[in-house]
Every structure is written in structure tokens, then in C-alpha cells.
Motif scaffolding. Structure first.
Motif, mmCIF file in Angstrom:
data_model
loop_
_atom_site.group_PDB
_atom_site.id
_atom_site.type_symbol
_atom_site.label_atom_id
_atom_site.label_comp_id
_atom_site.label_asym_id
_atom_site.label_seq_id
_atom_site.Cartn_x
_atom_site.Cartn_y
_atom_site.Cartn_z
ATOM 1 N N GLY A 156 0.802 -1.221 0.000
ATOM 2 C CA GLY A 156 0.000 0.000 0.000
ATOM 3 C C GLY A 156 0.829 1.263 0.000
ATOM 4 N N ASN A 157 1.795 1.338 0.917
ATOM 5 C CA ASN A 157 2.598 2.546 1.011
ATOM 6 C C ASN A 157 3.581 2.698 -0.142
ATOM 7 N N VAL A 174 -3.135 4.817 -2.340
ATOM 8 C CA VAL A 174 -2.654 4.018 -1.216
ATOM 9 C C VAL A 174 -3.849 3.286 -0.605
ATOM 10 N N ASN A 175 -3.943 1.980 -0.850
ATOM 11 C CA ASN A 175 -5.070 1.198 -0.347
ATOM 12 C C ASN A 175 -4.666 0.363 0.857
ATOM 13 N N HIS A 176 -5.362 0.553 1.982
ATOM 14 C CA HIS A 176 -5.201 -0.208 3.220
ATOM 15 C C HIS A 176 -3.750 -0.605 3.494
ATOM 16 N N PRO A 177 -2.831 0.375 3.586
ATOM 17 C CA PRO A 177 -1.415 0.056 3.806
ATOM 18 C C PRO A 177 -1.208 -0.620 5.161
ATOM 19 N N TRP A 188 -5.299 -4.035 10.503
ATOM 20 C CA TRP A 188 -3.966 -3.894 9.910
ATOM 21 C C TRP A 188 -3.703 -2.486 9.398
ATOM 22 N N CYS A 189 -4.738 -1.785 9.032
ATOM 23 C CA CYS A 189 -4.600 -0.378 8.611
ATOM 24 C C CYS A 189 -5.570 0.429 9.465
ATOM 25 N N ASP A 196 -9.233 -16.145 7.357
ATOM 26 C CA ASP A 196 -8.581 -16.845 8.461
ATOM 27 C C ASP A 196 -7.299 -16.181 8.951
ATOM 28 N N VAL A 197 -6.595 -15.476 8.085
ATOM 29 C CA VAL A 197 -5.308 -14.872 8.458
ATOM 30 C C VAL A 197 -5.460 -13.369 8.684
ATOM 31 N N VAL A 198 -6.031 -12.669 7.717
ATOM 32 C CA VAL A 198 -6.234 -11.225 7.871
ATOM 33 C C VAL A 198 -7.240 -10.972 8.998
ATOM 34 N N GLY A 199 -8.372 -11.636 8.957
ATOM 35 C CA GLY A 199 -9.281 -11.663 10.079
ATOM 36 C C GLY A 199 -10.083 -10.415 10.361
ATOM 37 N N SER A 200 -10.135 -9.488 9.431
ATOM 38 C CA SER A 200 -10.984 -8.297 9.571
ATOM 39 C C SER A 200 -11.218 -7.724 8.183
ATOM 40 N N PRO A 201 -12.233 -6.879 8.022
ATOM 41 C CA PRO A 201 -12.364 -6.174 6.740
ATOM 42 C C PRO A 201 -11.056 -5.451 6.420
ATOM 43 N N HIS A 202 -10.605 -5.549 5.185
ATOM 44 C CA HIS A 202 -9.277 -5.014 4.875
ATOM 45 C C HIS A 202 -9.168 -4.522 3.429
ATOM 46 N N SER A 203 -9.444 -5.399 2.479
ATOM 47 C CA SER A 203 -9.106 -5.134 1.080
ATOM 48 C C SER A 203 -10.293 -4.499 0.357
#
Length: 275
Positions: free
Chosen positions: A136-137, A153-156, A197-198, A234-241
């Protein structure tokens, strides 16, 4: 074919591919379309079918999209087990700075070289750069290359261990800030409000660095796709992309509006191929 939901890998047959050498470092790049160049960097764990869907939208909007292979298996559906291994390898790679204190990822120098070549080949006023998640960054750091005039810059997510940090060395941060201010550039950015994560802290750090040049847009996480690929579930585990794995491809949906805003941002700054 993945066993999950019958989803398939993407064979990427509608893109050409080339090996691009920048200062002795060679990477594969997938290319499609006509018009001004846009470099679309993959998110973890690689050039997934959802990343390629976004690339095709960029292509169909009138641009020559360049998708560099930076990690993972190109076209693979993102499974949890394989995705964890890709993350592990990337975190110890000399090309990336995944943790706080590491500064700017060295791979961004190669990406700036790719942008220069793409601009020379495709023409137009400049190049767009779209980063996603782990990359992202990188879209911001690429603005150290004068050809890059439309950074998105998307969800860095870097640094992974500092929610208020930026994946930038101090000297590069000052240079990016000065270049953005000098040339009057805008930086478009997206995240979900409950992305672990962001975080809002990270967007606040961008605003401190860039001021009003930073256009950070926040979507409600409850509107994210509830059936993403296993790596994201399972890994990211939250809204992100926002515009890939968690996009809901329905007219009027907030994630689709975000995609359309990105395409409009690129068109406003780069023009487009109209023939």
C-alpha cells in the motif's frame, strides 16, 4: 481449482508478460491495455484473481496496467496455509521492510524504475501507482519518481508491528512530502473503519506527513464482503481489502464506489485511451 466455493486460479491469459531489468534486478510484469501507464502492485499473498479483476477494471477504463510479480504464486487463489508461508518469506526478505524501524522497502527503487520505463513506453502526462495492503505505502514512495503523478494508497499494512507507523525512512518521508507539495499532487487512500492492519492511527500519520494532500477515505467495515478467500477470512481476520478481496461487486455498493473513485482519480490526472 480451489476446494473453497469452487473458486479457481486465474491463468492470466489476457495479459502479456515481460521480464523487466532495473539495475540488474529482474522481475516479471503482466501488462494489458492501452493508454497512460498505471502500476498496480499486488497485495498479500500475491497476484490473486481479485487483484487481476481490479487490473482488468483499470485496463478497461483506458489505461495500460502493469502488474509486477513481487511475491507469491501469480494467479493463485489465496488459501490460508500458502498465504501464511508467503507472508513469512516476505517478512524476512531483503526487499521488504515489514516491521517498525526498517525504513523504506528497497523494492520501491525497482518499482520506480518500472514506472519510468512504463511512462517512456506509454506516454501521457505521467504514471499512476496503486498499492494494496503490504504494498500500500509503496504507491506513495513511488512518488519519488517524477513520472508518478497519481498515487493511490489502499489499506497500507506496513509496518506490521506499529499501527501508527509508516513504511518510510526519515529522509524519504521528507522527500516525498516535499515532492507532493512542490508539484501539487494528491494522494488518494482507502481503509475500512475496523481494519486491524490499517488503523485510524496510520491514516493520521499520513495526514501529519502530507497535510491536505492526503485524501484518506474510510468505509464502514460492516459493508465488506463477508465471504472472502480463506487467507483473508482466516489470516487477515478483519475487513481489509476495499477494492479486491472485500469488494462487493454490486451497483451502488460502497466498495464499488471506491473503485469508481479510484478510476476517476486516475482519469483526472492521467487522461485515458479513448480510441
Amino acid at each position: 481449482m480451489s476446494a473453497a466455493n469452487g473458486r479457481r486460479d486465474d491463468a492470466i491469459t489476457d495479459f502479456s508478460h515481460r521480464l523487466v531489468d532495473v539495475d540488474g534486478t529482474v522481475k516479471k510484469v503482466y501488462v494489458a491495455g492501452n493508454g497512460p501507464a498505471v502500476v498496480l502492485m499486488p497485495e498479500m499473498p500475491g497476484i490473486s484473481p481479485d487483484v487481476l479483476r481490479l487490473a482488468r477494471w483499470v485496463r478497461d477504463a483506458g489505461f495500460t496496467v502493469h502488474v509486477p510479480s513481487l511475491f507469491g504464486t501469480d494467479g493463485a487463489y489465496p488459501t490460508a496455509e500458502e498465504g501464511r508461508e508467503v507472508v513469512r518469506r516476505a517478512c524476512v526478505s531483503a526487499e521488504f521492510r515489514a516491521f517498525a524501524g526498517g525504513g523504506t522497502s528497497p523494492v520501491t527503487a525497482w518499482l520506480r524504475g518500472l514506472a519510468r520505463r512504463a511512462h517512456a513506453e506509454c506516454g501521457g502526462p505521467g504514471v499512476g501507482a496503486i498499492g494494496l495492503c503490504f504494498t500500500g505505502n509503496f504507491a506513495l514512495t513511488m512518488a519519488l519518481e517524477p513520472a508518478v503523478i497519481a498515487p493511490v494508497v489502499n489499506h497500507p499494512s506496513l509496518p506490521l508491528d506499529d499501527p501508527a507507523g509508516l513504511e518510510l525512512g526519515d529522509e524519504d518521508a521528507r522527500a516525498v512530502r516535499d515532492r507532493i507539495a512542490r508539484d501539487g499532487l494528491k494522494v488518494l487512500a482507502y481503509r475500512f473503519d475496523d481494519d486491524r492492519w490499517c488503523t485510524g492511527q496510520r491514516f493520521a500519520a499520513y495526514r501529519r506527513l502530507l497535510g491536505d494532500a492526503f485524501d484518506g477515505r474510510v468505509l464502514t467495515g460492516s459493508r465488506a464482503n463477508t465471504d472472502p478467500p480463506p487467507f483473508f477470512a482466516d489470516v487477515v481476520g478483519s475487513p481489509h481489502s476495499v477494492v479486491t478481496a472485500h469488494l462487493v461487486d454490486e451497483e451502488g455498493h460502497p466498495t464499488v464506489r471506491a473503485r469508481d473513485e479510484i478510476l476517476a482519480f486516475l482519469t483526472d490526472r492521467l487522461g485515458r485511451h479513448t480510441s
